[in-house]
Design an enzyme around this catalytic site. Sequence first.
Site, PDB file in Angstrom:
ATOM      1  N   ASP A  26      -3.659  -0.071   9.195  1.00 47.78           N
ATOM      2  CA  ASP A  26      -4.335  -1.262   9.715  1.00 47.78           C
ATOM      3  C   ASP A  26      -5.823  -1.255   9.349  1.00 47.78           C
ATOM      4  O   ASP A  26      -6.420  -0.190   9.164  1.00 47.78           O
ATOM      5  CB  ASP A  26      -4.159  -1.295  11.245  1.00 47.78           C
ATOM      6  CG  ASP A  26      -4.353  -2.690  11.804  1.00 47.78           C
ATOM      7  OD1 ASP A  26      -4.552  -3.640  11.014  1.00 47.78           O
ATOM      8  OD2 ASP A  26      -4.315  -2.833  13.038  1.00 47.78           O
ATOM      9  N   HIS A  43      -6.707  -4.564   0.669  1.00 46.15           N
ATOM     10  CA  HIS A  43      -5.355  -4.064   0.374  1.00 46.15           C
ATOM     11  C   HIS A  43      -5.364  -3.208  -0.893  1.00 46.15           C
ATOM     12  O   HIS A  43      -4.651  -2.215  -0.997  1.00 46.15           O
ATOM     13  CB  HIS A  43      -4.375  -5.229   0.218  1.00 46.15           C
ATOM     14  CG  HIS A  43      -4.234  -6.063   1.459  1.00 46.15           C
ATOM     15  ND1 HIS A  43      -4.171  -5.505   2.716  1.00 46.15           N
ATOM     16  CD2 HIS A  43      -4.167  -7.406   1.651  1.00 46.15           C
ATOM     17  CE1 HIS A  43      -4.052  -6.468   3.624  1.00 46.15           C
ATOM     18  NE2 HIS A  43      -4.061  -7.627   2.996  1.00 46.15           N
ATOM     19  N   LEU A 137       8.806  15.919  -1.159  1.00 44.68           N
ATOM     20  CA  LEU A 137       8.308  14.918  -0.199  1.00 44.68           C
ATOM     21  C   LEU A 137       9.095  13.609  -0.284  1.00 44.68           C
ATOM     22  O   LEU A 137       9.308  13.069  -1.374  1.00 44.68           O
ATOM     23  CB  LEU A 137       6.823  14.640  -0.495  1.00 44.68           C
ATOM     24  CG  LEU A 137       6.143  13.613   0.415  1.00 44.68           C
ATOM     25  CD1 LEU A 137       5.942  14.163   1.818  1.00 44.68           C
ATOM     26  CD2 LEU A 137       4.803  13.161  -0.174  1.00 44.68           C
TER      27      LEU A 137
HETATM   28  C1  FPP Z   1      -2.978  -4.192   7.618  1.00 44.98           C
HETATM   29  O1  FPP Z   1      -4.341  -4.498   7.551  1.00 44.98           O
HETATM   30  C2  FPP Z   1      -2.420  -4.000   6.273  1.00 44.98           C
HETATM   31  C3  FPP Z   1      -1.363  -4.684   5.747  1.00 44.98           C
HETATM   32  C4  FPP Z   1      -0.610  -5.725   6.492  1.00 44.98           C
HETATM   33  C5  FPP Z   1      -0.926  -4.456   4.358  1.00 44.98           C
HETATM   34  C6  FPP Z   1      -0.891  -3.026   3.923  1.00 44.98           C
HETATM   35  C7  FPP Z   1      -0.740  -2.974   2.483  1.00 44.98           C
HETATM   36  C8  FPP Z   1      -1.335  -2.086   1.664  1.00 44.98           C
HETATM   37  C9  FPP Z   1      -2.185  -0.970   2.087  1.00 44.98           C
HETATM   38  C10 FPP Z   1      -1.108  -2.293   0.225  1.00 44.98           C
HETATM   39  C11 FPP Z   1      -0.532  -1.135  -0.449  1.00 44.98           C
HETATM   40  C12 FPP Z   1       0.778  -0.667  -0.172  1.00 44.98           C
HETATM   41  C13 FPP Z   1       1.995  -1.209  -0.423  1.00 44.98           C
HETATM   42  C14 FPP Z   1       3.162  -0.337  -0.671  1.00 44.98           C
HETATM   43  C15 FPP Z   1       2.233  -2.671  -0.445  1.00 44.98           C
HETATM   44  P1  FPP Z   1      -4.794  -5.942   7.953  1.00 44.98           P
HETATM   45  O2  FPP Z   1      -4.748  -6.810   6.766  1.00 44.98           O
HETATM   46  O3  FPP Z   1      -3.965  -6.406   9.116  1.00 44.98           O
HETATM   47  O4  FPP Z   1      -6.272  -5.696   8.394  1.00 44.98           O
HETATM   48  P2  FPP Z   1      -7.069  -6.404   9.586  1.00 44.98           P
HETATM   49  O5  FPP Z   1      -6.332  -6.035  10.848  1.00 44.98           O
HETATM   50  O6  FPP Z   1      -8.404  -5.804   9.500  1.00 44.98           O
HETATM   51  O7  FPP Z   1      -7.038  -7.870   9.308  1.00 44.98           O
END
Ligand code: FPP
Length: 242
Positions: A26, A43, A137
């Site tokens: 997150d 991301h 892993l």
């Molecule tokens: C949450 O942060 C993150 C996500 C919903 C996406 C996670 C995706 C990646 C790390 C990309 C790489 C990995 C793969 C395998 C796709 P948020 O966007 O909710 O952040 P915020 O809470 O600050 O808005």
Amino acid sequence: MRLRKKIEKKEIDFSRLPTHIAFIMDGNGRWAKKRGMPRTFGHKIGAESLEVVIRHARKLGIKVVSFFAFSTENWNRPKDEVDEIFRIARNLIISKKESFLKSNMRLMVIGEREKLPEDLQKEIIDCEEVTKNNTGLIINIALNYGGRSEIIGAINKLLADGVKSIDEKGFKNYLQTRDIPDPDLVIRTSGEQRLSNFMMYECAYSELYFPKTHWPDFREKELEDAIIEFQSRDRRFGAIKG
Ligand code: FPP
């Protein structure tokens, strides 16, 4: 009298490592916003953290790592952002396949996969197939995943099989996580203290850890700190201390 403060440097006890660590990644959006960048940049750098964490977890001797990359609720985000997350996932799988193979790592993906873009589904199937016999892993990525939906899916399969009654061990075989042990430690970054429908059944006895760090800043040291914190917990699984 001079008081001397004893600074104790805590270290990982390699005889008591968590077997399975699950990550709720997150804070990518907030991390990017703080830098005046679009959420998708968060991301992109978040995907680098994922790679760093995989490499370091392997080096430390962790057996399974799970990552919550896209929830069934994440479809409500702007289309551009959703497309970008899938693009990052696909690129990551394509570019890391060789290294997963060489390093004896196995990829598995849980979630409602049939709703993912077809090109991503194809890469997932291919990477799972070529790494399926690897014994090192296990990297478990949750894509279009929801914990309740996983449980309902298991119940529907049970009904279809005509099963009249089942115990916990038997039920586990109907879950998408049938091949991996339950998480010992769940880490959710950026200070939010929720599971948000992530492996609801599997996390019944997991230790929970909520560092303030946003996911793009979660690297080797942060992983080690989490393991040290885990090792300071008193896990009783409902029993009393003997
Ligand atoms: C949450 O942060 C993150 C996500 C919903 C996406 C996670 C995706 C990646 C790390 C990309 C790489 C990995 C793969 C395998 C796709 P948020 O966007 O909710 O952040 P915020 O809470 O600050 O808005």
